[in-house]
Design an enzyme around this catalytic site. Structure first.
Site, mmCIF file in Angstrom:
data_model
loop_
_atom_site.group_PDB
_atom_site.id
_atom_site.type_symbol
_atom_site.label_atom_id
_atom_site.label_comp_id
_atom_site.label_asym_id
_atom_site.label_seq_id
_atom_site.Cartn_x
_atom_site.Cartn_y
_atom_site.Cartn_z
ATOM 1 N N TYR A 439 0.828 -1.228 0.000
ATOM 2 C CA TYR A 439 0.000 0.000 0.000
ATOM 3 C C TYR A 439 0.851 1.262 0.000
ATOM 4 O O TYR A 439 2.060 1.208 0.116
ATOM 5 C CB TYR A 439 -1.069 -0.023 1.083
ATOM 6 N N GLU A 440 0.160 2.372 -0.206
ATOM 7 C CA GLU A 440 0.813 3.687 -0.269
ATOM 8 C C GLU A 440 1.741 3.794 -1.475
ATOM 9 O O GLU A 440 2.837 4.350 -1.388
ATOM 10 C CB GLU A 440 1.594 3.917 1.030
ATOM 11 N N GLY A 441 1.288 3.227 -2.614
ATOM 12 C CA GLY A 441 2.144 3.157 -3.804
ATOM 13 C C GLY A 441 3.031 1.937 -3.638
ATOM 14 O O GLY A 441 3.912 1.926 -2.766
#
Ligand SMILES: Cc1cc2nc3c(=O)[nH]c(=O)nc-3n(C[C@H](O)[C@H](O)[C@H](O)COP(=O)(O)OP(=O)(O)OC[C@H]3O[C@@H](n4cnc5c(N)ncnc54)[C@H](O)[C@@H]3O)c2cc1C
Length: 605
Positions: A439-441
């Protein structure tokens, strides 16, 4: 066999790491004239107690219990004790530590707020995600919100009475955020109506806080396609009246929560906006079609915080593994039964954990310090600090989260068969941290950001200046009296040269052949981050040597501690720096090795 599931705040290690990255120099600046080191240390110790006594003890029960949507109330039921633990955090005013003074915050450096973040992640990663996303929402509102929006939302988010979320992902828009379909329609009163579905929204619904402030990306009719046509909206769970009191329930609801591999106690929600009729009421934050800029403020904050989860969970994994290795008897020496730490391979695993954990924590703190300087310095110094923060962010997000997974996996291995069983806590850490590289890129996206945007900053000068700084540290290490540090300097210098060559190849190739560059991007990120980690460990060793030579080390345990820090650096040189050459070789091999045959030919059946 009883296992140590408790968390002990690593106060000495954290304090030492803050010294290595120069916290005292940072707080000597006028912007921090209201804080001093003694207060910071006391604050960290106090927060550590809360994490150890309350949050840490709920980690395992939260994992077992998980979360569920309560269809009768339309909310999410959180594990027993979570609401109370969160309320303790709110009552202590902990969310305000790094917030600006003018909004009732403590005005402490972001670096200090991140120390608290590490302890939350170690104690209870699933619960820590709620304040983490709230902090990111505070950041976005603080930078992009109007004065009125700040008055309406900021103070309550800072106290933690309200929590925040970040809504990008949709079923057909994951890494490709520009593909999102959630719709925003302007209203005559200046508000917007938001309609659509978001998935995977962390802490999207719960009742630990009185209100939830969702920051939602959506597209207005007629907006340009892709990321250029996305706007960002504040969509509160409860509408907020002019006097700040809570009004009607907005048309936003949780549909379901995901059944996940880890972080079971963090609700990952499918959210429906506006499916009750006319749309959820939203307020534009930032410019129309400029939502990605607003969200990037939030994402950059969150990327560093997610990177930090790798160090946080790595710390907890190390604590468990170390205690086990010191007490588990298996095998014999001529003098009798031995504990497993006496086996060279177990010692190797622990040392690999130790040195990578030190490097990971230092990189997080260094990144945070660069952010603090970008906010509080002026002129060129401010710009340079911002560039450094921009360069460090993908390294921290990707490298430290990958390390978190590696550390948790090594932790399982140190336990042997018991590591694979749930009783020890080692398996949970491994399951929990596995999300962080995603997650978060994803880390693949971080690597593309590094080679596409970050290497190109100031025509390559930003990364060149970083490598020059690392060489300067090599010079100091090369003049050390200890042979081991002179050898370390030589290995680090060689690694810098290797990365410099890979950087040139990558910068040139990213401009001419994105497939070749993209195929090597993750390996390149690993090579560069490893060298940066090696630099920070070099600085760690230099500080330890300086303190050992000082008068304040009469205490034998201090001397042992400082020697162990030097040993950690030397171990990184032996066990990790050699990987730079192989990563650089992979980074510069081009796409042919992975893309030379038609995709369908790779099918296994
Ligand atoms: C537990 C959990 C919590 C989450 N919390 C939130 C949240 O609070 N808010 C929110 O908005 N989202 C959240 N997410 C969503 C998360 O950010 C996405 O899952 C992530 O961005 C990846 O998107 P995706 O799942 O669609 O994978 P995809 O985009 O389909 O990616 C699949 C694979 O393809 C690769 N890939 C895709 N595009 C590229 C590219 N251009 N270059 C290189 N590689 C590429 C990826 O690296 C990955 O390996 C959460 C997800 C989970 C599982």
């Amino acid at each position: 066999m009883a296992f140590m599931l408790s968390y002990t705040p690593p106060l000495r290690d954290v304090g030492f790491a803050l010294d290595v990255i120069g916290l005292d120099e940072l707080i000597a600046r006028p912007a921090f004239s209201h804080v001093d080191r003694e207060t910071i240390d006391a604050l960290i110790a106090e927060f550590g107690r809360l994490m150890a006594d309350s949050w840490g003890d709920l980690n395992e029960s939260g994992d077992r219990e998980g979360v569920a949507v309560d269809s009768a109330t339309g909310t999410v039921r959180v594990p027993a004790g979570f609401r109370e633990a969160y309320q303790q955090y709110v009552a202590g005013g902990w969310g305000a530590v790094g917030a600006p003074l003018e909004h009732g915050g403590g005005g402490f450096p972001h670096t200090v707020a991140l120390v608290l973040g590490e302890m939350m992640g170690s104690a209870n990663m699933a619960l820590g995600l709620c304040p983490m996303l709230t902090q990111a929402a505070i950041e976005a509102l603080g930078h992009a919100g109007t004065a009125e929006q700040q008055t309406r939302y900021l103070d309550k988010l800072i106290t933690g009475e309200w929590s925040g979320t970040m809504n990008l992902t949709e079923p057909d828009a994951g890494s490709d955020v520009g593909a999102l379909r959630t719709r925003a329609v302007p209203q005559p009163d200046g508000t917007w109506r938001i309609t659509g579905q978001k998935i995977y929204i962390t802490w999207g619904e719960h009742e630990m806080a009185d209100n939830i402030v969702h920051l939602v990306l959506a597209r207005r009719d007629g907006a340009p396609p892709g990321t250029k046509g996305i706007s960002c909206f504040i969509v509160p769970k409860y509408l907020v009246n002019a006097d700040g009191s809570l009004g009607a329930r907005n048309d936003v609801r949780v549909v379901s929560t995901e059944h996940k591999m880890g972080i079971h106690a963090s609700p990952t929600c499918v959210m429906a906006y506006g499916d009750g009729g006319e749309g959820a009421v939203g307020e534009l934050i930032g410019e129309i079609d400029g939502g990605m800029r607003t969200m990037f403020i939030m994402m950059n904050n969150a990327r560093l915080a997610v990177g930090q989860e790798g160090a946080a969970v790595g710390e907890r994994a190390y604590q468990l593994a170390f205690d086990h290795a010191m007490t588990r008897v298996q095998g014999r020496t001529i003098t009798g039964a031995m504990t497993i730490i006496g086996h060279p391979d177990v010692a190797r695993m622990l040392m690999l954990m130790r040195c990578q954990l030190d490097a990971a924590r230092l990189l997080v703190f260094l990144n945070a310090r660069a952010i603090d300087e970008s906010r509080h310095l002026d002129g060129d110094a401010k710009r340079i600090a911002q560039e450094r923060a921009d360069l460090y962010t993908p390294l921290t997000k990707a490298w430290v989260t990958d390390l978190g997974v590696e550390l948790a996996s090594l932790g399982v291995q140190v336990f042997g068969g018991m590591g694979f069983c749930e009783d020890t806590g080692a398996a949970q850490l491994y399951r929990d941290i596995r999300i962080a590289p995603i997650y978060e890129g994803t880390n693949g996206i971080q690597a593309m950001d590094l080679i596409g945007r970050k290497l190109a900053m100031r025509d390559g000068a930003v990364v060149a200046e970083l490598l020059a700084d690392i060489r300067a540290t090599c010079d100091v290490l090369g003049a050390a009296q200890r042979f081991s540090l002179r050898d370390y300097a030589a290995s680090l210098r060689e690694s810098v040269t290797t990365v410099e060559q890979a950087t040139k190849w990558m910068s040139d190739t990213a401009r001419s052949n994105i497939a070749d560059a993209g195929a090597g991007s993750v390996a390149y990120l690993q090579a560069l981050a490893t060298v940066v980690g090696g630099w920070l460990l070099g600085r760690q060793a230099l500080l330890a040597v300086e303190r050992l030579a000082g008068a304040d080390t009469a205490d034998e345990s201090d001397r042992e501690y400082l020697e162990a820090k030097i040993a950690s650096t030397v171990a990184f040189g032996a066990l990790v720096l050699p990987t730079v050459a192989s990563c650089a070789a992979q980074a510069t091999t081009g796409a042919a090795a992975v893309m030379s045959v038609p995709h369908h030919a790779l099918a296994s059946r």
